[in-house]
Each structure stands twice: as C-alpha cells, then as structure tokens.
Scaffold this motif. Structure first.
Motif, mmCIF file in Angstrom:
data_model
loop_
_atom_site.group_PDB
_atom_site.id
_atom_site.type_symbol
_atom_site.label_atom_id
_atom_site.label_comp_id
_atom_site.label_asym_id
_atom_site.label_seq_id
_atom_site.Cartn_x
_atom_site.Cartn_y
_atom_site.Cartn_z
ATOM 1 N N ASP A 142 4.035 -5.530 10.022
ATOM 2 C CA ASP A 142 2.772 -5.002 10.528
ATOM 3 C C ASP A 142 2.547 -3.572 10.046
ATOM 4 N N THR A 143 1.311 -3.281 9.694
ATOM 5 C CA THR A 143 0.980 -1.950 9.195
ATOM 6 C C THR A 143 1.303 -0.902 10.252
ATOM 7 N N ARG A 144 1.975 0.136 9.801
ATOM 8 C CA ARG A 144 2.335 1.234 10.698
ATOM 9 C C ARG A 144 2.535 2.508 9.890
ATOM 10 N N GLN A 145 2.591 3.601 10.606
ATOM 11 C CA GLN A 145 2.864 4.890 9.981
ATOM 12 C C GLN A 145 4.308 5.251 10.262
ATOM 13 N N MET A 146 5.010 5.639 9.196
ATOM 14 C CA MET A 146 6.426 5.982 9.293
ATOM 15 C C MET A 146 6.652 7.354 8.663
ATOM 16 N N TYR A 147 7.744 7.967 9.051
ATOM 17 C CA TYR A 147 8.102 9.265 8.479
ATOM 18 C C TYR A 147 8.948 9.071 7.231
ATOM 19 N N PRO A 148 8.718 9.888 6.197
ATOM 20 C CA PRO A 148 9.660 9.884 5.079
ATOM 21 C C PRO A 148 10.970 10.477 5.586
ATOM 22 N N GLY A 149 12.033 9.727 5.470
ATOM 23 C CA GLY A 149 13.340 10.217 5.912
ATOM 24 C C GLY A 149 14.102 10.768 4.726
ATOM 25 N N GLU A 150 15.245 10.196 4.474
ATOM 26 C CA GLU A 150 16.113 10.644 3.392
ATOM 27 C C GLU A 150 15.485 10.376 2.015
ATOM 28 N N PHE A 151 15.581 11.367 1.119
ATOM 29 C CA PHE A 151 15.226 11.219 -0.292
ATOM 30 C C PHE A 151 16.548 11.011 -1.022
ATOM 31 N N LYS A 152 16.652 9.922 -1.757
ATOM 32 C CA LYS A 152 17.930 9.596 -2.395
ATOM 33 C C LYS A 152 17.685 9.205 -3.850
ATOM 34 N N ILE A 153 18.520 9.706 -4.749
ATOM 35 C CA ILE A 153 18.434 9.325 -6.160
ATOM 36 C C ILE A 153 19.440 8.210 -6.407
ATOM 37 N N ASP A 154 18.949 7.126 -7.008
ATOM 38 C CA ASP A 154 19.796 5.988 -7.360
ATOM 39 C C ASP A 154 19.400 5.565 -8.774
ATOM 40 N N GLY A 155 20.172 6.000 -9.752
ATOM 41 C CA GLY A 155 19.834 5.696 -11.145
ATOM 42 C C GLY A 155 18.523 6.353 -11.532
ATOM 43 N N ASP A 156 17.545 5.536 -11.968
ATOM 44 C CA ASP A 156 16.225 6.046 -12.370
ATOM 45 C C ASP A 156 15.233 6.088 -11.211
ATOM 46 N N ASN A 157 15.698 5.907 -9.995
ATOM 47 C CA ASN A 157 14.815 5.802 -8.826
ATOM 48 C C ASN A 157 14.980 6.973 -7.872
ATOM 49 N N LEU A 158 13.852 7.454 -7.393
ATOM 50 C CA LEU A 158 13.833 8.354 -6.247
ATOM 51 C C LEU A 158 13.428 7.467 -5.074
ATOM 52 N N ILE A 159 14.357 7.257 -4.162
ATOM 53 C CA ILE A 159 14.131 6.354 -3.033
ATOM 54 C C ILE A 159 13.842 7.191 -1.794
ATOM 55 N N ILE A 160 12.745 6.845 -1.129
ATOM 56 C CA ILE A 160 12.417 7.491 0.141
ATOM 57 C C ILE A 160 12.600 6.440 1.230
ATOM 58 N N ASN A 161 13.561 6.695 2.095
ATOM 59 C CA ASN A 161 13.780 5.812 3.239
ATOM 60 C C ASN A 161 12.793 6.194 4.330
ATOM 61 N N LEU A 162 12.048 5.222 4.816
ATOM 62 C CA LEU A 162 11.059 5.475 5.853
ATOM 63 C C LEU A 162 11.661 5.217 7.221
ATOM 64 N N THR A 163 11.336 6.091 8.172
ATOM 65 C CA THR A 163 11.844 5.944 9.530
ATOM 66 C C THR A 163 10.664 5.738 10.472
#
Length: 188
Positions: free
Chosen positions: A113-134
């Motif tokens: 379901d559509t919701r608003q989440m906070y950007p949590g941890e910013f993590k680099i994995d290879g060629d990716n910048l991953i933003i974990n949403l909380t």
C-alpha cells in the motif's frame, strides 16, 4: 515532529551528490525492492501546521519524493543518482525547497500500500547506492514533551479541552452603611 530516522533535505541531497555515477536503489521492506525501472514522478513540499492533544501548536515542512513503478518492465532502465539529481535541479528551478524540510519517500505498488517512509541508511553495494526506507508512525507529541496522553496522575485528561480557571468571588456587603431589612425587623 517526532521521529528517530528523519533526514533534512539539505543532508539528503548532499548524500546523493557524493555518488552521481551509482545506480539509485530503494529497499522498502526486508528483501523488497522498488523495481529498478521506477520513475521519480514528482517532488512535493508540504508545510504542516497542527495542534496536538495537549493544545500545543506544531509546524514543520516535509519534502516528499514520489516513486512510481511502471506496470511494464523496461529492460536496462535503472536510474543513476545523477538522473535523480537532474530531476531535483528541475524541481528546484521552479520551487524553492526548504533545506530543513524532512524528507519522505512516497511509494506503493500492487503488493505494498502506498505510504510515506523515511530514507534510513544509505549503503553502497557495488555500483548501487541503496537507500533503506523506514516506516513512519503515529505519535503523541504530548508524551514526548513529558506530558501524558490519557489520564494524568491528578485525573485530568490531556486530550480534554482546557478548563477555564476558576476564580474566587469576594462577596461585599453593599448595604452595610444603609438601612437594610434584616430578618425579624418588620421591613419586609
């Protein structure tokens, strides 16, 4: 606003500026990813003004980045951070975003379901910048200020309307120096 994982717009953008060549990926739950072919459909700025259950006025600004997954797969399409930054530049050329605004990522699909989440941890994995949403959560600002929500130790409810202060009324005998009727003097 009370939360433990918020980031201001200026910090969010500064984080992105460090990694323009990486692919920008979002993880919205354990092992659940926004499809790599997502679009940033809009960036919204919302000024929130509220009065909480303790009668205190609160105000803050939110910057909401909306993500959308197309229903059709687009092979080979993954957004680089520099593409996200170009969208941000376009938005900021038309709308001055509050650098202290709290960032939220708005996302949903057929399984989430559509919701608003906070950007949590910013993590680099290879060629990716991953933003974990909380997830965001409801909260009671009165409790966070040291007040209560419900019944206090004295039996008052913080969510009840404020009671007017009771005043003591001083009675004054305005007829003390005049002839007045008293019981049994026959004047009445």
């Amino acid at each position: 606003m009370i939360n433990t994982s918020s980031i201001e717009w200026s910090s969010f953008k500064a984080e992105l500026l460090q990694y323009p060549g990486l692919l920008l990926q979002f993880q919205y739950a354990t092992d659940k990813w926004v499809n790599a072919n997502y679009h940033i459909t809009e960036i919204k700025q919302a000024t929130i003004t509220s009065v909480d259950c303790g009668g205190v006025m609160n105000a803050w600004t939110e910057i909401i980045v909306q993500l959308w997954e197309p229903t059709e797969e687009e092979e080979g399409r993954a957004m680089q951070v520099k593409k996200a930054l170009s969208i941000i530049d376009l938005v900021e050329s038309k709308l001055a975003l509050n650098p202290k605004g709290i960032v939220k990522i708005e996302f949903g699909n057929s399984e989430f379901d559509t919701r608003q989440m906070y950007p949590g941890e910013f993590k680099i994995d290879g060629d990716n910048l991953i933003i974990n949403l909380t997830p965001d959560a409801t909260q009671c600002k009165a409790i966070n200020r040291g007040g209560s929500c419900g019944t206090t130790a004295t039996g008052e409810e913080c969510c009840a309307p404020a009671q007017p202060e009771k005043r003591k009324i001083e009675l004054v005998n305005l007829t003390a120096d005049q002839n007045s009727c008293t019981p049994g003097n026959g004047c009445c």
